[in-house]
Design a protein around this motif. Sequence first.
Motif, PDB file in Angstrom:
ATOM      1  N   LYS A  58       0.887  -1.292  -0.263  1.00 12.29           N
ATOM      2  CA  LYS A  58       0.040   0.166   0.028  1.00 12.29           C
ATOM      3  C   LYS A  58       0.893   1.162   0.152  1.00 12.29           C
ATOM      4  CE  LYS A  58      -4.096  -1.681   2.603  1.00 12.29           C
ATOM      5  NZ  LYS A  58      -4.809  -1.869   3.888  1.00 12.29           N
ATOM      6  N   ALA A  59       2.010   1.160   0.909  1.00 11.67           N
ATOM      7  CA  ALA A  59       2.815   2.308   0.671  1.00 11.67           C
ATOM      8  C   ALA A  59       3.638   2.639  -0.353  1.00 11.67           C
ATOM      9  CB  ALA A  59       3.766   2.193   1.996  1.00 11.67           C
ATOM     10  N   LYS A  60       3.955   1.576  -1.144  1.00 14.92           N
ATOM     11  CA  LYS A  60       4.621   1.649  -2.482  1.00 14.92           C
ATOM     12  C   LYS A  60       3.665   2.102  -3.554  1.00 14.92           C
ATOM     13  CE  LYS A  60       8.056  -1.022  -5.109  1.00 14.92           C
ATOM     14  NZ  LYS A  60       9.265  -0.157  -4.542  1.00 14.92           N
ATOM     15  N   TYR A  61       2.564   1.582  -3.497  1.00 13.96           N
ATOM     16  CA  TYR A  61       1.459   1.839  -4.562  1.00 13.96           C
ATOM     17  C   TYR A  61       0.409   2.527  -3.905  1.00 13.96           C
ATOM     18  CZ  TYR A  61       4.651  -1.200  -6.999  1.00 13.96           C
ATOM     19  OH  TYR A  61       5.937  -1.742  -7.235  1.00 13.96           O
ATOM     20  N   PRO A  62       0.250   3.443  -3.286  1.00  8.39           N
ATOM     21  CA  PRO A  62      -1.073   4.354  -2.687  1.00  8.39           C
ATOM     22  C   PRO A  62      -2.209   4.471  -3.571  1.00  8.39           C
ATOM     23  CG  PRO A  62       0.589   5.863  -3.109  1.00  8.39           C
ATOM     24  CD  PRO A  62       1.562   4.619  -3.487  1.00  8.39           C
ATOM     25  N   GLY A  63      -2.103   4.110  -4.877  1.00  9.17           N
ATOM     26  CA  GLY A  63      -2.938   4.305  -6.050  1.00  9.17           C
ATOM     27  C   GLY A  63      -3.928   3.009  -6.102  1.00  9.17           C
ATOM     28  N   ILE A  64      -3.680   1.990  -5.380  1.00  7.37           N
ATOM     29  CA  ILE A  64      -4.390   0.992  -5.366  1.00  7.37           C
ATOM     30  C   ILE A  64      -4.714   0.505  -3.880  1.00  7.37           C
ATOM     31  CG2 ILE A  64      -3.943  -1.703  -5.963  1.00  7.37           C
ATOM     32  CD1 ILE A  64      -1.515  -1.108  -7.600  1.00  7.37           C
ATOM     33  N   THR A  65      -6.055   0.183  -4.149  1.00  9.41           N
ATOM     34  CA  THR A  65      -6.664  -0.172  -2.755  1.00  9.41           C
ATOM     35  C   THR A  65      -6.611  -1.633  -2.781  1.00  9.41           C
ATOM     36  OG1 THR A  65      -8.383   1.436  -2.970  1.00  9.41           O
ATOM     37  CG2 THR A  65      -8.896  -0.299  -1.544  1.00  9.41           C
ATOM     38  N   VAL A  66      -6.129  -2.186  -1.536  1.00 11.17           N
ATOM     39  CA  VAL A  66      -6.097  -3.663  -1.238  1.00 11.17           C
ATOM     40  C   VAL A  66      -7.469  -4.118  -0.684  1.00 11.17           C
ATOM     41  CG1 VAL A  66      -5.100  -5.494  -0.297  1.00 11.17           C
ATOM     42  CG2 VAL A  66      -3.920  -3.540  -1.026  1.00 11.17           C
ATOM     43  N   ASN A  67      -8.333  -4.913  -1.177  1.00  9.37           N
ATOM     44  CA  ASN A  67      -9.492  -5.441  -0.794  1.00  9.37           C
ATOM     45  C   ASN A  67      -9.256  -6.786  -0.119  1.00  9.37           C
ATOM     46  OD1 ASN A  67     -12.242  -6.258  -0.471  1.00  9.37           O
ATOM     47  ND2 ASN A  67     -12.313  -6.922  -2.471  1.00  9.37           N
ATOM     48  N   GLU A  68      -9.356  -7.156   0.983  1.00  7.94           N
ATOM     49  CA  GLU A  68      -8.900  -8.505   1.986  1.00  7.94           C
ATOM     50  C   GLU A  68     -10.235  -9.200   2.034  1.00  7.94           C
ATOM     51  OE1 GLU A  68      -5.913  -8.034   4.754  1.00  7.94           O
ATOM     52  OE2 GLU A  68      -5.888  -6.011   4.608  1.00  7.94           O
ATOM     53  N   LEU A  69     -10.459 -10.447   1.428  1.00  3.75           N
ATOM     54  CA  LEU A  69     -11.357 -11.209   1.633  1.00  3.75           C
ATOM     55  C   LEU A  69     -11.051 -12.217   2.632  1.00  3.75           C
ATOM     56  CD1 LEU A  69     -12.287 -11.927  -2.277  1.00  3.75           C
ATOM     57  CD2 LEU A  69     -13.571 -10.147  -0.670  1.00  3.75           C
ATOM     58  N   ASN A  70     -12.066 -12.545   3.341  1.00  2.00           N
ATOM     59  CA  ASN A  70     -12.084 -13.994   4.316  1.00  2.00           C
ATOM     60  C   ASN A  70     -10.563 -14.105   4.831  1.00  2.00           C
ATOM     61  OD1 ASN A  70     -12.719 -16.094   5.687  1.00  2.00           O
ATOM     62  ND2 ASN A  70     -13.555 -17.296   4.048  1.00  2.00           N
ATOM     63  N   PRO A  71     -10.034 -13.616   5.558  1.00  2.40           N
ATOM     64  CA  PRO A  71      -8.560 -13.882   5.946  1.00  2.40           C
ATOM     65  C   PRO A  71      -8.270 -15.261   6.585  1.00  2.40           C
ATOM     66  CG  PRO A  71      -9.188 -11.692   6.859  1.00  2.40           C
ATOM     67  CD  PRO A  71     -10.432 -12.279   6.363  1.00  2.40           C
ATOM     68  N   ASP A  72      -9.380 -15.906   6.934  1.00  7.88           N
ATOM     69  CA  ASP A  72      -9.283 -17.135   7.928  1.00  7.88           C
ATOM     70  C   ASP A  72      -9.424 -18.375   6.806  1.00  7.88           C
ATOM     71  OD1 ASP A  72      -8.378 -16.073  10.244  1.00  7.88           O
ATOM     72  OD2 ASP A  72     -10.450 -15.592  10.899  1.00  7.88           O
ATOM     73  N   ALA A  73      -9.808 -18.384   5.611  1.00 10.42           N
ATOM     74  CA  ALA A  73     -10.160 -19.088   4.624  1.00 10.42           C
ATOM     75  C   ALA A  73      -8.845 -19.962   4.592  1.00 10.42           C
ATOM     76  CB  ALA A  73     -10.645 -18.552   3.444  1.00 10.42           C
ATOM     77  N   GLY A  74      -9.268 -21.305   4.099  1.00 13.05           N
ATOM     78  CA  GLY A  74      -8.480 -22.450   4.151  1.00 13.05           C
ATOM     79  C   GLY A  74      -8.119 -22.518   2.407  1.00 13.05           C
TER      80      GLY A  74
END
Length: 365
Positions: A58-74
């Motif tokens: 995120k810091a390197k590419y502030p123009g890109i939003t990181v959308n995080e899905l289901n962190p605990d998925a297998g």
Amino acid sequence: MTTRCIALATTAVLATNSFAAAQDLSALEAAAMEEGMLTTIALPHSWCGYGDLIAGFKAKYPGITVNELNPDAGSADELEAVRANKGNTGPQAPDVLDVGLSFGPQAKEEGLLQPYKVSTWDEIPDTIKDPDGYWYGDYYGVISFLVNEDLVTEIPTDWDDLLKSDYAGQVALAGDPRASNQAILSVLAAGMAAGGEAGSDAAQQGLDYFQEMNAEGNFVPVIGKAGTLAQGATPIVITWDYNALAWGDTLAGNPPTKVVVPESGVLAGVYVQAISAHAPHPNAAKLWMEYIYSDEGQNLWLKGYCHPARFNAMSEAGKIPAELLEALPPAESYAKAYFPTLEEQAANNDTVTSGWDAVVGANVQ
């Protein structure tokens, strides 16, 4: 051979339609910025230092939003998310995957991945990457026990110990063995400790082992993590060493914890990266791959206690800070680590996922 000398195993190379080994990274960055989003899945911030990796991206590419899905998925959940979102360009469609080794070839065969070779491709060992670039190894660790020392007075040192009455209602897996690569390989490790040969033989012995543990009342059918360990719901969690070490850091002595690499059944596992064949943001996905396989990204994995894919090449080139090496457990703890082959993992996967309910009968959730 210690883990610090062992070559890793697997790789994910993904692209849209072309296969540019030497990529114009500035053009890729511009295309990714235009897409403006990257959708990840199954990346808990405490897993392998992913919190720092995502923050660094995120810091390197502030123009890109990181959308995080289901962190605990297998791993199986990740593939299902790709299947379920074919043709969907919305926020529920993952761009990139981080799955257990055996899931890489499966996903490629099913047409769920697209190839892309990162610029540091040549420094990823051949033994851990798909030659066509559909998946490649990112990091590895070994199965260990994380113990809450406030609640467990006699620290277990091996798999047999966990069957003792001292540990009634205390032992949990860090995932559902019907879907989680970490849990599936934990069953394999237990079976190998019991004398089984890696593959379906050890898988069956591992299922028998957990059946006995469940019958004795030691097994807790709850997915173990730092919170459940601290609360006393799962005082002993069978998990990757890097998770155990990171959770110990998070708990900061409240409660005090101990990480145990068992004396037998020391199983090493490689995870692999890949880009979804149906990625809504394929250029952002490629840029993410470039970042995590850069020197910065690889060292952030190492900071999270994971041995990264380019470890050997970076070590030889003097690119790894000494303090990161000093923070790792002693190399001798890993001296007996066994790296199962793709075939052995696939056989184990089939046996465990199909047999858990019938043999063990514990609904882990």
